[in-house]
Design an enzyme around this catalytic site. Structure first.
Site, short mmCIF file in Angstrom:
data_model
loop_
_atom_site.label_atom_id
_atom_site.label_comp_id
_atom_site.label_asym_id
_atom_site.label_seq_id
_atom_site.Cartn_x
_atom_site.Cartn_y
_atom_site.Cartn_z
N ALA A 209 -29.15 37.53 20.86
CA ALA A 209 -29.05 36.06 20.80
C ALA A 209 -28.24 35.53 21.99
O ALA A 209 -28.41 36.00 23.12
CB ALA A 209 -28.47 35.61 19.46
N GLU A 210 -27.33 34.58 21.72
CA GLU A 210 -26.58 33.97 22.83
C GLU A 210 -25.24 34.67 23.05
O GLU A 210 -24.34 34.17 23.71
CB GLU A 210 -26.41 32.47 22.54
CG GLU A 210 -25.18 32.01 21.80
CD GLU A 210 -25.03 32.45 20.35
OE1 GLU A 210 -25.72 33.40 19.90
OE2 GLU A 210 -24.19 31.84 19.66
N GLN A 211 -25.10 35.89 22.50
CA GLN A 211 -23.79 36.55 22.50
C GLN A 211 -23.29 36.91 23.90
O GLN A 211 -22.08 36.97 24.13
CB GLN A 211 -23.86 37.80 21.61
CG GLN A 211 -24.00 37.45 20.14
CD GLN A 211 -24.69 38.52 19.33
OE1 GLN A 211 -24.85 39.65 19.76
NE2 GLN A 211 -25.15 38.16 18.13
N ASP B 140 -29.75 22.72 11.15
CA ASP B 140 -29.02 23.58 12.09
C ASP B 140 -29.92 23.93 13.28
O ASP B 140 -31.02 23.38 13.43
CB ASP B 140 -28.41 24.80 11.39
CG ASP B 140 -29.43 25.87 11.05
OD1 ASP B 140 -30.60 25.77 11.49
OD2 ASP B 140 -29.08 26.83 10.35
N TRP C 228 -20.80 33.31 17.56
CA TRP C 228 -19.91 32.17 17.76
C TRP C 228 -18.91 32.01 16.61
O TRP C 228 -17.75 31.69 16.82
CB TRP C 228 -20.71 30.89 17.98
CG TRP C 228 -19.86 29.73 18.44
CD1 TRP C 228 -19.69 28.54 17.79
CD2 TRP C 228 -19.07 29.65 19.64
NE1 TRP C 228 -18.85 27.72 18.51
CE2 TRP C 228 -18.45 28.37 19.65
CE3 TRP C 228 -18.82 30.52 20.70
CZ2 TRP C 228 -17.60 27.96 20.68
CZ3 TRP C 228 -17.98 30.11 21.72
CH2 TRP C 228 -17.38 28.84 21.69
N ASN C 229 -19.37 32.25 15.36
CA ASN C 229 -18.42 32.14 14.24
C ASN C 229 -17.30 33.15 14.39
O ASN C 229 -16.12 32.82 14.21
CB ASN C 229 -19.12 32.40 12.90
CG ASN C 229 -20.14 31.35 12.55
OD1 ASN C 229 -19.85 30.17 12.56
ND2 ASN C 229 -21.37 31.77 12.28
N HIS D 277 -19.23 41.60 18.17
CA HIS D 277 -20.50 41.39 18.88
C HIS D 277 -20.50 40.01 19.57
O HIS D 277 -21.40 39.71 20.32
CB HIS D 277 -21.66 41.51 17.90
CG HIS D 277 -21.78 40.36 16.94
ND1 HIS D 277 -20.69 39.82 16.29
CD2 HIS D 277 -22.84 39.62 16.53
CE1 HIS D 277 -21.09 38.82 15.53
NE2 HIS D 277 -22.38 38.69 15.66
N GLN E 268 -13.82 38.96 6.46
CA GLN E 268 -13.39 38.87 7.87
C GLN E 268 -12.25 37.89 8.11
O GLN E 268 -11.30 38.18 8.83
CB GLN E 268 -14.60 38.50 8.74
CG GLN E 268 -14.27 38.38 10.20
CD GLN E 268 -15.49 38.49 11.07
OE1 GLN E 268 -16.25 39.45 10.98
NE2 GLN E 268 -15.71 37.53 11.93
N HIS F 268 -25.54 31.26 10.03
CA HIS F 268 -25.93 29.85 10.08
C HIS F 268 -25.40 29.10 8.86
O HIS F 268 -25.01 27.95 8.95
CB HIS F 268 -27.46 29.71 10.15
CG HIS F 268 -28.04 30.41 11.34
ND1 HIS F 268 -29.22 31.09 11.31
CD2 HIS F 268 -27.56 30.57 12.59
CE1 HIS F 268 -29.46 31.63 12.51
NE2 HIS F 268 -28.46 31.33 13.30
N GLU G 270 -13.42 32.36 14.76
CA GLU G 270 -12.48 32.87 13.74
C GLU G 270 -11.36 33.67 14.41
O GLU G 270 -10.20 33.60 14.00
CB GLU G 270 -13.24 33.73 12.71
CG GLU G 270 -14.07 32.87 11.76
CD GLU G 270 -15.18 33.65 11.04
OE1 GLU G 270 -15.14 34.89 11.02
OE2 GLU G 270 -16.10 32.99 10.51
N1 UDP Z 1 -18.75 38.12 8.27
C1 UDP Z 1 -17.88 38.49 7.28
N2 UDP Z 1 -17.77 39.82 6.99
C2 UDP Z 1 -18.48 40.78 7.65
C3 UDP Z 1 -19.36 40.38 8.67
C4 UDP Z 1 -19.47 39.04 8.97
O1 UDP Z 1 -17.21 37.66 6.64
O2 UDP Z 1 -18.33 41.96 7.35
C5 UDP Z 1 -18.86 36.68 8.57
C6 UDP Z 1 -17.98 36.31 9.74
O3 UDP Z 1 -16.67 35.98 9.28
C7 UDP Z 1 -18.72 35.15 10.37
C8 UDP Z 1 -20.18 35.43 10.02
O4 UDP Z 1 -20.19 36.38 8.99
O5 UDP Z 1 -18.32 33.94 9.76
C9 UDP Z 1 -20.95 36.00 11.20
O6 UDP Z 1 -21.26 34.98 12.08
P1 UDP Z 1 -21.34 35.20 13.63
O7 UDP Z 1 -21.75 33.91 14.24
O8 UDP Z 1 -20.10 35.78 14.15
O9 UDP Z 1 -22.44 36.31 13.86
P2 UDP Z 1 -23.93 36.49 13.27
O10 UDP Z 1 -23.79 37.28 12.03
O11 UDP Z 1 -24.51 35.14 13.05
O12 UDP Z 1 -24.59 37.28 14.37
#
Ligand code: UDP
Length: 471
Positions: free
Chosen positions: A386-388, A117, A366-367, A363, A348, A20, A371
């Site tokens: 979640a919404e995955q 958010d 959305w981020n 997984h 990442q 978030h 990306e």
């Molecule tokens: N992320 C990262 N390194 C990791 C794991 C996650 O930089 O080893 C970052 C990833 O680039 C993304 C965020 O953490 O920006 C994860 O957001 P996402 O919405 O994909 O999943 P969430 O963690 O919220 O389930």
């Protein structure tokens, strides 16, 4: 006060979880760099979801954490630590209101606009108290948001459990949602998390505007459904601003990880990056199958590994001995020429942006999905919570830039995993998906540059902030 030369002071509120905070920080960057606004970020953290800790070069989080006000809330006595995320985050955000109120009341000058958010809807009453304009920043897709906006209507119209519906859930003007892809809180209508979710969805209807981390070309029909005079427009009256894709960009970390040195030595588009987001975990058995699947595929990989879910959550792993504890005997020595296992965290955006990376097993947060698209990398979607599942449906069926792992039994079997890995890295399907994802990458980049749809949408939003300046 002369309003002609004063800029809005925007307060951004991020709920717990790095997924978030990341888009909120990207939004801050844009508001400051492109519009010269004064922006204050409030990040709510809790005892059960601590903020990321800076560590060694390979595990350092790459966030710009300067000038963030942390609003720390202890919910340990209020909610069971094993309660579902939506329930915990609902309690956390409510408990954070007094400290948010106190923080804002002590600011001089006070913020003129509050942007919360997806879990921050309760804070809108604080915006009202301080006569601020109020916006919500949807850090997921417009499609998921359309679904959320429609949930209060579904709650009135659907009898019984959603999981017993015989047909997909229809959202006016948008793709329907398959029952098996429904978000977790919808699975049990009597649960506390369903009440929290419903309350949040109702809250979305009372903001002055909605920012969404998407762009016109990615979700045109859905965005149209919000604007045309249909049911969605009647439910959500506020304007919608698609301002994405807001993602961390390559080079934002400021330091170079040794993982990139290893990637430099690998052939172009040959490496699979494996990561389940900032908090995703799978069972010990599944980790074993995944390890065997990677080994069987004989493809190169970088795998960000966390302890299994039986260990009770996304704990940190600190050295390679710990990693080995969760892997099949001899896995690390047998695969040392093929890949790397990284404990807990990796940069990442830098990895996805490297030319040697040819696929992302994700997984489907959305981020992560954005990306991957912005790096032109096709995906293997392995939705966890979640919404995955909705994100997976969109990436695979609508955008056609990924394949989806379906878990039919206790674990996804190693042969199935190996098949998907080969398909994406060296198969014809992977090649076709790579072509499409590169088109989407260009479309996302175009949206953000001057005259692009999201750039323009952001300018419109900025004008809206300025017009709503209240004195
Ligand atoms: N992320 C990262 N390194 C990791 C794991 C996650 O930089 O080893 C970052 C990833 O680039 C993304 C965020 O953490 O920006 C994860 O957001 P996402 O919405 O994909 O999943 P969430 O963690 O919220 O389930």
């Amino acid at each position: 006060m002369d309003s002609s030369n004063s800029k809005p002071h925007v307060a951004l509120l991020s709920s717990p979880g790095i997924g978030h905070l990341i888009p909120v920080l990207e939004l801050r960057k844009r508001l400051v760099a492109n519009h010269g606004f004064h922006v204050t970020v409030f990040s709510v953290t809790t005892t059960t979801a601590p903020p990321p800790k800076p560590k060694t070069a390979t595990t350092t989080t790459t966030l710009d954490l300067v000038d963030i006000f942390e609003l720390h809330v202890d919910i340990s006595g209020l909610v069971n630590p094993n309660a579902p995320f939506v329930e915990r985050v609902g309690v956390t955000m409510r408990e954070s209101l007094p400290i948010l109120r106190q923080a804002i009341s002590g600011m001089d000058p006070r913020p003129t606009t509050l942007v919360v958010d997806i879990f921050g809807t309760d804070a809108m009453k604080i915006a009202d108290e301080f006569d601020m304009s109020k916006y919500v920043f949807i850090t997921t897709s417009a499609w998921v948001f359309a679904f959320c906006v429609f949930v209060p209507t579904l709650d009135e119209e659907v009898e019984g459990e959603y999981v017993d519906l015989q047909e997909p859930v229809k959202i006016p003007g948008c793709n329907p949602v398959r029952v098996e892809d429904l978000v977790d809180p919808m699975l049990d209508r009597r649960s506390q998390q369903y009440f929290e979710f419903l309350r949040t969805c109702k809250g979305y209807l009372s903001f002055d505007g909605v920012l969404v981390n998407t762009w016109e070309d990615l979700e045109r029909p859905t965005l149209k459904a919000f604007r045309e005079n249909g049911i969605l427009k009647q439910v959500l009256k506020a304007p919608i601003y698609p301002i994405g894709p807001l993602v961390k960009r390559v080079g934002s970390s400021g330091s170079r990880s040794e993982l990139l040195d290893w990637l430099d030595l690998q052939p172009c588009q040959s490496v699979l990056y494996v990561s389940f987001g900032s908090a995703g975990t799978v069972s010990a058995k599944q980790i074993t199958e995944l390890a065997w699947g990677l080994e069987l595929s004989q493809q190169r990989f970088i795998w960000v590994l966390r302890p299994p879910m039986e260990k009770g959550g996304p704990h940190d792993l600190n050295d390679c001995d710990d990693v080995a504890n969760y892997l099949p005997d001899g896995f690390l020595s047998r695969t040392h020429k093929l890949g790397l296992v990284v404990p807990t965290w990796a940069p990442q955006e830098e990895i996805l942006g490297h030319r040697s990376v040819g696929g992302f097993l994700s997984h489907g947060g959305w981020n992560s999905s954005l990306e991957s698209i912005l790096s032109g990398v096709p995906m293997i979607m392995w939705p966890l919570y979640a919404e995955q599942k909705m994100n997976a449906a969109m990436v695979v069926e609508e955008l056609e830039v990924g394949v989806r792992v379906v878990q039919l039994s206790e674990v996804v079997e190693r042969e199935e995993i190996a098949k998907f890995v080969r398909m994406v890295i060296e198969g014809r399907e992977g090649k076709a998906m790579r072509t499409r994802v590169k088109e989407l990458q260009c479309s996302g980049e175009r949206a953000l540059i001057e005259n692009g749809s999201s750039y323009e949408s952001m300018c419109e939003l900025a004008r809206d902030f300025e017009m709503k300046l209240k004195y």
